[in-house]
Design a protein around this motif. Sequence first.
Motif, PDB file in Angstrom:
ATOM      1  N   PRO A 102       0.802  -1.220   0.000  1.00 11.97           N
ATOM      2  CA  PRO A 102       0.000   0.000   0.000  1.00 11.97           C
ATOM      3  C   PRO A 102       0.840   1.278   0.000  1.00 11.97           C
ATOM      4  O   PRO A 102       0.433   2.293  -0.563  1.00 11.97           O
ATOM      5  CB  PRO A 102      -0.830  -0.119   1.283  1.00 11.97           C
ATOM      6  N   GLU A 103       2.001   1.227   0.619  1.00 13.88           N
ATOM      7  CA  GLU A 103       2.860   2.412   0.651  1.00 13.88           C
ATOM      8  C   GLU A 103       3.386   2.745  -0.746  1.00 13.88           C
ATOM      9  O   GLU A 103       3.593   3.911  -1.074  1.00 13.88           O
ATOM     10  CB  GLU A 103       4.025   2.198   1.629  1.00 13.88           C
ATOM     11  N   GLU A 104       3.616   1.723  -1.553  1.00 17.36           N
ATOM     12  CA  GLU A 104       4.059   1.968  -2.920  1.00 17.36           C
ATOM     13  C   GLU A 104       2.930   2.551  -3.751  1.00 17.36           C
ATOM     14  O   GLU A 104       3.152   3.412  -4.614  1.00 17.36           O
ATOM     15  CB  GLU A 104       4.568   0.672  -3.558  1.00 17.36           C
ATOM     16  N   LEU A 105       1.714   2.099  -3.509  1.00 15.14           N
ATOM     17  CA  LEU A 105       0.566   2.698  -4.192  1.00 15.14           C
ATOM     18  C   LEU A 105       0.459   4.174  -3.842  1.00 15.14           C
ATOM     19  O   LEU A 105       0.255   5.027  -4.709  1.00 15.14           O
ATOM     20  CB  LEU A 105      -0.721   1.970  -3.798  1.00 15.14           C
ATOM     21  N   LYS A 106       0.626   4.463  -2.568  1.00 13.07           N
ATOM     22  CA  LYS A 106       0.569   5.857  -2.110  1.00 13.07           C
ATOM     23  C   LYS A 106       1.675   6.686  -2.760  1.00 13.07           C
ATOM     24  O   LYS A 106       1.450   7.832  -3.177  1.00 13.07           O
ATOM     25  CB  LYS A 106       0.710   5.897  -0.586  1.00 13.07           C
ATOM     26  N   ARG A 107       2.865   6.111  -2.876  1.00 12.94           N
ATOM     27  CA  ARG A 107       3.991   6.843  -3.472  1.00 12.94           C
ATOM     28  C   ARG A 107       3.714   7.173  -4.934  1.00 12.94           C
ATOM     29  O   ARG A 107       4.031   8.270  -5.412  1.00 12.94           O
ATOM     30  CB  ARG A 107       5.267   6.008  -3.344  1.00 12.94           C
TER      31      ARG A 107
END
Length: 295
Positions: free
Chosen positions: A138-143
């Motif tokens: 999810p953090e990569e999606l946010k990035r």
Amino acid sequence: MADEQPPFPTPVLPYHRKAYPAIDPTRPELSSKGKSIFITGAGSGIGAEVASAFAKSGAAHIGLGGRRLPNLEETKAKIASSHPNVKVHIFQADIADEKSITEAVASFASQTDSGKIDVLVANAGYSAPGGTVDKFDPEELKRNFEINVFGQFNTLRAFHPLAAPGAVVVHTTTGLVHTSPFPGQVAYQSSKLAATRIFDAFRSENPEIRVIQFHPGLPVTDIYSTISKYAGPIPTDDIDLSGAFAVWAASPEAAFLDGRLVWASWDIDSLKAQASELSADPFKYTVGLLGFPKF
């Protein structure tokens, strides 16, 4: 020379895999003499190629924005060695950081002859390593959204008050915004699709500023590597196609494409032949719902 067998379905032929004479940045009709150009993501890959192409077209000032200072310095040095009359300015900036990109754009404008910016090339982008929805970080999606959506939002807000009369915005997007979903590309594909709407909104609110979005082809870059990891081998294009097309898109010749999303591979003479059709159909070569009533 055009590719006789395009690797993808295309509404425009001929289909080009590398730069060709009609989009040669040295053509007098494409001259950017006296103009100031600001390019994000200019330290490497497509951004660096776009900067080189604008230098060939005679730009007076080129602003190189990016996160990695050594890369920006390398791009500047290459331009300086071949085009010493072009004033190149470098700005270490992250478009996901509103303060950072706002200060960079303002600083560049203050160093131009007019205090304004003629062309913004919104090229910076990010692609996560890839992964399926059920396993994606999810953090990569946010990035992805921080850079590809919020970053473009920040860039346009920074540019708007400093846009010169007749200014042009050229957004480097991707053909993935209107293709079938690519495996493992949920973050990149969805964030780039959202970004197109940011530019559409900006254009509708600022009709005095021309906005063209374009798929730059598929040169071998870091983003290409993340896409091909899941999608498999994809035919690549010469990177000079992206730079030359960006210069053409910013020229008066491309004014009829205001508000459109096109591919650098599409032959510009064939596109010009569609000018009347495009004038009558404001939805052609835009992102929307096929068959939805026009209004």
